[in-house]
Design an enzyme around this catalytic site. Structure first.
Site, PDB file in Angstrom:
ATOM      1  N   LYS A 188       0.996  46.459  30.578  1.00 13.90           N
ATOM      2  CA  LYS A 188       1.414  46.350  31.980  1.00 13.90           C
ATOM      3  C   LYS A 188       0.992  44.984  32.508  1.00 13.90           C
ATOM      4  O   LYS A 188      -0.154  44.781  32.914  1.00 13.90           O
ATOM      5  CB  LYS A 188       0.803  47.442  32.857  1.00 13.90           C
ATOM      6  CG  LYS A 188       1.439  47.484  34.261  1.00 13.90           C
ATOM      7  CD  LYS A 188       0.656  48.324  35.243  1.00 13.90           C
ATOM      8  CE  LYS A 188      -0.422  47.548  35.934  1.00 13.90           C
ATOM      9  NZ  LYS A 188       0.102  46.458  36.813  1.00 13.90           N
ATOM     10  N   GLU A 263     -12.841  43.222  31.556  1.00 16.25           N
ATOM     11  CA  GLU A 263     -13.196  41.811  31.718  1.00 16.25           C
ATOM     12  C   GLU A 263     -12.877  41.469  33.154  1.00 16.25           C
ATOM     13  O   GLU A 263     -11.705  41.412  33.538  1.00 16.25           O
ATOM     14  CB  GLU A 263     -12.419  40.949  30.720  1.00 16.25           C
ATOM     15  CG  GLU A 263     -13.039  39.581  30.531  1.00 16.25           C
ATOM     16  CD  GLU A 263     -12.520  38.564  31.528  1.00 16.25           C
ATOM     17  OE1 GLU A 263     -13.258  38.253  32.491  1.00 16.25           O
ATOM     18  OE2 GLU A 263     -11.389  38.093  31.366  1.00 16.25           O
ATOM     19  N   CYS A 297     -11.034  33.175  36.181  1.00 18.74           N
ATOM     20  CA  CYS A 297     -12.275  33.947  36.308  1.00 18.74           C
ATOM     21  C   CYS A 297     -13.491  33.112  35.962  1.00 18.74           C
ATOM     22  O   CYS A 297     -14.598  33.414  36.412  1.00 18.74           O
ATOM     23  CB  CYS A 297     -12.208  35.211  35.447  1.00 18.74           C
ATOM     24  SG  CYS A 297     -12.056  34.893  33.677  1.00 18.74           S
ATOM     25  N   GLU A 391     -15.972  35.471  45.157  1.00 20.33           N
ATOM     26  CA  GLU A 391     -15.071  34.809  44.216  1.00 20.33           C
ATOM     27  C   GLU A 391     -13.852  34.343  45.015  1.00 20.33           C
ATOM     28  O   GLU A 391     -13.098  35.163  45.541  1.00 20.33           O
ATOM     29  CB  GLU A 391     -14.660  35.771  43.100  1.00 20.33           C
ATOM     30  CG  GLU A 391     -13.833  35.106  42.017  1.00 20.33           C
ATOM     31  CD  GLU A 391     -13.455  36.065  40.906  1.00 20.33           C
ATOM     32  OE1 GLU A 391     -13.224  35.588  39.767  1.00 20.33           O
ATOM     33  OE2 GLU A 391     -13.372  37.279  41.148  1.00 20.33           O
TER      34      GLU A 391
END
Length: 496
Positions: A188, A263, A297, A391
């Protein structure tokens, strides 16, 4: 049982919107039950293409098909599986020039980033192909009449849920090794990047001869992701994305006793010591903070600069910010492209504004034109400010000054994340001593934070992951499970 004989070669062109227009890839190209998705090009904010939207019924059908196809694939020789993987890697390299524009247009990648992504993708697939023929078991201590072995066996059907930022790499780095060891895969991709994160992979493996039913590509939203986590035919979820979404995946899939590899996000520190060369340090900082508009990331979300070199680094970053070209990657040679969406731009701008309102200094940037956000430098960033805590996923260099190394370690470890860290220093000994105190999954001495590759195990600590790793030596462990087997020449009686 499905026919596992190689397919005939697929005629060029490798990518054509005629294949996926309003469709999914699931036992060939088929209409979806969940309607369609208009895929926007961030640089122009116009419709680039249209794909099928997978709903729960599409997931159920695909998972059942994959479950049926998988045993015959696992029963093939490792050499046969390897041949498909290596051919897929060749195709990625051969068609790179034609594939790169899809990465650029869907995700806002500049040309250099798209080229590196394709290069790395081919490397991940080639590494998986090599892994297919590696030893997958151990002989355990045995007795004269009984042989005891531990064998690595495939899990069955692996679901891969991938994000938009490095759509090809972050999908294929899980798809390829899962297939290599005998699993089937339901992928997906993020609905904003379904071509470069999904259908490109489908076409490459279709052309490489992967038998039907082993790879399904289902763009979709939270409904499709939830269905993957709940479906009884799926044995494992490999998820890359935000920590908030990862917690939901872990809760739903873990409650059904699936294997879960997460992750997740990062707030990665790049620590610059006062014995570093300020030009080299600023170059590393700019790359780590602004590459792909900060939408990685591993982006350096905290630039921790020792006081003696602080002003020199800030000055050099401001000069770089003023001269880096920002624009549509398809219309010129630019360093930064657009952010992925209007909502992401609004969030980045709000973090910058709130941080300045809290007392930080806006040294450069802080402006935007459409989805193009200027490379931004914030100084005087302190714990408690949004740019220090969150973040950002935008091109923002958030600089915090420190004096002593133990202060740097405390600032680096502050908060829930623990993905990557870099240290720039003139003394490797100082760098390694400081690095030993950092709570991260990747540590780079005299290197910035954005580092990954097919041969290195990737993953984070704390809220950056659940302890799993992907790539390199970690792949066999991730995508198989141990089975203990004993063999006796003849059965013998027991006392009962």
């Amino acid at each position: 049982m499905n026919d596992m004989s190689p397919r005939p070669p697929v005629a060029a062109p490798l990518l054509s919107a005629d294949n996926w227009n309003g469709r999914l890839f699931s036992d060939g190209w088929r209409s979806s039950q969940g309607g369609v998705i208009d895929v926007l090009e961030p640089a122009t904010e116009t419709v680039l293409t249209r794909v099928g939207r997978a709903d729960r019924s599409d997931v159920v059908r695909a998972a059942a098909s994959a479950k049926t196809a998988q045993p015959a694939w696992a029963a093939l020789t490792a050499d046969a599986r390897q041949k498909v993987l290596l051919r897929a890697a060749d195709l990625l390299e051969e068609h790179a020039a034609d594939l790169a524009p899809w990465i650029m247009r869907e995700s806002g990648s500049v040309a250099g980033k798209a080229a590196v992504e394709l290069e790395h993708a081919a490397g991940f697939v080639r590494q998986a192909g090599v892994m297919a023929t590696e030893a997958a078991g151990l002989v355990l201590p045995t007795s004269p009449d009984k042989t005891s072995i531990a064998r690595r066996v495939p899990l069955g059907v692996v679901a891969v849920i991938s994000p938009f930022n490095f759509p090809l790499v972050l999908s294929i780095r899980a798809v390829a090794p899962a297939l290599a060891v005998g699993n089937a895969v339901v992928l997906k991709p993020d609905p904003r990047t379904p071509i470069s994160g999904g259908f490109l992979i489908a076409r490459v493996f279709e052309a490489a001869g992967l038998p039907e039913g082993l790879l399904h590509v289902l763009p979709g939203d939270a409904e499709a992701g939830d269905a993957l986590c709940r479906d009884p035919n799926i044995a494992m979820i490999a998820f890359t994305g935000s920590t908030a979404a990862g917690r939901k995946v872990g809760e739903v899939a873990g409650g059904r006793l699936k294997k879960v590899a997460l992750e997740l996000g990062g707030k990665n520190p790049l620590i610059i010591l006062d014995d570093a060369d300020p030009d080299v340090a600023a170059s590393n900082a700019a790359w780590a903070a602004w590459l792909h508009q900060g939408q990685i990331c591993m982006t350096a979300g905290r630039l921790l600069v020792q006081r003696g070199i602080h002003d020199a680094v800030v000055e050099r970053l401001a000069v770089k910010a003023a001269h880096l070209p920002v624009g549509d990657p398809m219309r010129g040679d630019v360093a930064l492209g657009p952010l992925i969406s209007r909502s992401q731009l609004d969030r980045v701008h709000a973090i910058v504004a709130d941080t300045v309102a809290a007392g930080a200094q806006l040294i450069a940037g802080g402006t935007h034109d459409g989805l193009f956000y200027a490379p931004t430098v914030l100084a005087g960033v302190r714990p408690g400010m949004r740019a220090f805590e969150e973040e950002i996923f935008g091109p923002v260099a958030a600089i915090t000054v420190f004096d002593e190394l133990d202060e740097a370690a405390s600032l680096a470890n502050h908060g829930p994340y623990g993905l990557a860290a870099g240290i720039i220093t003139g003394s490797v000994g100082r760098g390694m001593g400081l690095g030993s105190a950092l709570e991260v999954g990747h540590l780079h001495i005299n290197e910035q934070t954005v580092e990954a590759g097919p041969h290195a195990p990737f993953g984070g600590m704390k809220a950056s992951g659940n302890g799993t790793r992907i790539s390199g030596p970690a792949n066999l462990d991730e995508f198989t499970t141990w089975r203990w087997e004993t063999v006796k020449a003849v059965a013998t009686p027991y006392p009962f």
